[in-house]
Design a protein around this motif. Structure first.
Motif, PDB file in Angstrom:
ATOM      1  N   ALA A  50      35.428  32.380  46.708  1.00  0.00           N
ATOM      2  CA  ALA A  50      35.303  32.583  48.062  1.00  0.00           C
ATOM      3  C   ALA A  50      33.654  32.739  48.259  1.00  0.00           C
ATOM      4  N   GLU A  51      32.954  33.226  47.620  1.00  0.00           N
ATOM      5  CA  GLU A  51      31.557  33.343  47.968  1.00  0.00           C
ATOM      6  C   GLU A  51      30.626  32.168  47.302  1.00  0.00           C
ATOM      7  N   ASP A  52      31.422  31.219  46.765  1.00  0.00           N
ATOM      8  CA  ASP A  52      30.870  30.218  45.955  1.00  0.00           C
ATOM      9  C   ASP A  52      29.733  30.704  44.943  1.00  0.00           C
ATOM     10  N   ASP A  53      30.118  31.588  44.118  1.00  0.00           N
ATOM     11  CA  ASP A  53      29.280  31.897  42.925  1.00  0.00           C
ATOM     12  C   ASP A  53      29.581  30.922  41.941  1.00  0.00           C
ATOM     13  N   ARG A  54      28.806  29.796  41.808  1.00  0.00           N
ATOM     14  CA  ARG A  54      28.907  28.764  40.872  1.00  0.00           C
ATOM     15  C   ARG A  54      28.612  29.299  39.499  1.00  0.00           C
ATOM     16  N   ALA A  55      27.898  30.470  39.115  1.00  0.00           N
ATOM     17  CA  ALA A  55      27.479  30.558  37.793  1.00  0.00           C
ATOM     18  C   ALA A  55      28.645  31.153  37.075  1.00  0.00           C
ATOM     19  N   SER A  56      29.158  32.286  38.078  1.00  0.00           N
ATOM     20  CA  SER A  56      30.331  32.977  37.525  1.00  0.00           C
ATOM     21  C   SER A  56      31.648  31.911  37.268  1.00  0.00           C
ATOM     22  N   VAL A  57      31.902  31.045  38.253  1.00  0.00           N
ATOM     23  CA  VAL A  57      32.782  30.110  38.258  1.00  0.00           C
ATOM     24  C   VAL A  57      32.791  29.298  36.915  1.00  0.00           C
ATOM     25  N   ALA A  58      31.544  28.687  36.978  1.00  0.00           N
ATOM     26  CA  ALA A  58      31.201  27.850  35.781  1.00  0.00           C
ATOM     27  C   ALA A  58      31.608  28.446  34.634  1.00  0.00           C
ATOM     28  N   TRP A  60      33.549  30.956  33.821  1.00  0.00           N
ATOM     29  CA  TRP A  60      35.077  31.135  33.733  1.00  0.00           C
ATOM     30  C   TRP A  60      35.508  29.730  33.136  1.00  0.00           C
ATOM     31  N   LEU A  61      35.232  28.625  33.777  1.00  0.00           N
ATOM     32  CA  LEU A  61      35.592  27.501  33.648  1.00  0.00           C
ATOM     33  C   LEU A  61      35.317  27.016  32.207  1.00  0.00           C
ATOM     34  N   GLY A  62      33.924  27.180  31.789  1.00  0.00           N
ATOM     35  CA  GLY A  62      33.430  26.681  30.444  1.00  0.00           C
ATOM     36  C   GLY A  62      34.288  27.734  29.240  1.00  0.00           C
ATOM     37  N   GLY A  63      34.592  28.998  29.604  1.00  0.00           N
ATOM     38  CA  GLY A  63      35.262  29.755  28.650  1.00  0.00           C
ATOM     39  C   GLY A  63      36.898  29.646  28.710  1.00  0.00           C
ATOM     40  N   GLY A  64      37.476  28.614  29.392  1.00  0.00           N
ATOM     41  CA  GLY A  64      38.935  28.453  29.564  1.00  0.00           C
ATOM     42  C   GLY A  64      39.421  29.699  30.475  1.00  0.00           C
ATOM     43  N   GLN A  65      38.932  30.464  30.953  1.00  0.00           N
ATOM     44  CA  GLN A  65      39.400  31.555  31.536  1.00  0.00           C
ATOM     45  C   GLN A  65      39.944  31.066  33.074  1.00  0.00           C
ATOM     46  N   LEU A  66      39.476  30.104  33.529  1.00  0.00           N
ATOM     47  CA  LEU A  66      39.867  29.561  34.804  1.00  0.00           C
ATOM     48  C   LEU A  66      39.976  28.061  34.802  1.00  0.00           C
TER      49      LEU A  66
END
Length: 106
Positions: A50-58, A60-66
């Motif tokens: 929601a807050e467009d926190d690209r670093a956190s989202v990236a 999680w994506l990179g770690g397979g958690q999202l």
């Protein structure tokens, strides 16, 4: 660590609900479901999206958690019908498998 006093976190927590796979299938068909790994705080991920926190989202994506929910997982969910929790962060619906209350995951 997630700031659980953040008003948006509190709002998203209040909007998080238990849901069955049948109700999520239309969102899967549209490609709008994001899978959140059980070891991650569903609401913290929703807040980051929601807050467009690209670093956190990236991270999680990179770690397979999202990840975008894949067909093989969708078939598994249809077959097993496990307890799921979901929260909407338009245009996404974030979903997580777990049997406990989300408030207990802080």
């Amino acid at each position: 660590m997630t700031d659980t006093t953040n008003p948006l976190y509190v709002k998203l927590l209040g909007e998080t609900a238990r849901i069955g796979w049948a109700e999520l299938q239309p969102f899967f068909a549209r490609g709008a479901l994001l899978w959140v790994a059980a070891e991650v705080d569903l609401v913290a991920v929703a807040l980051a999206v929601a807050e467009d926190d690209r670093a956190s989202v990236a991270a999680w994506l990179g770690g397979g958690q999202l990840a975008k929910l894949e067909e093989s997982r969708a078939e598994d969910l249809l077959e097993r019908e496990p307890p799921l929790w979901a929260v909407v962060v338009a245009p996404w619906v974030l979903v997580q498998e777990r049997g406990e209350e989300p408030e207990a995951r802080h």
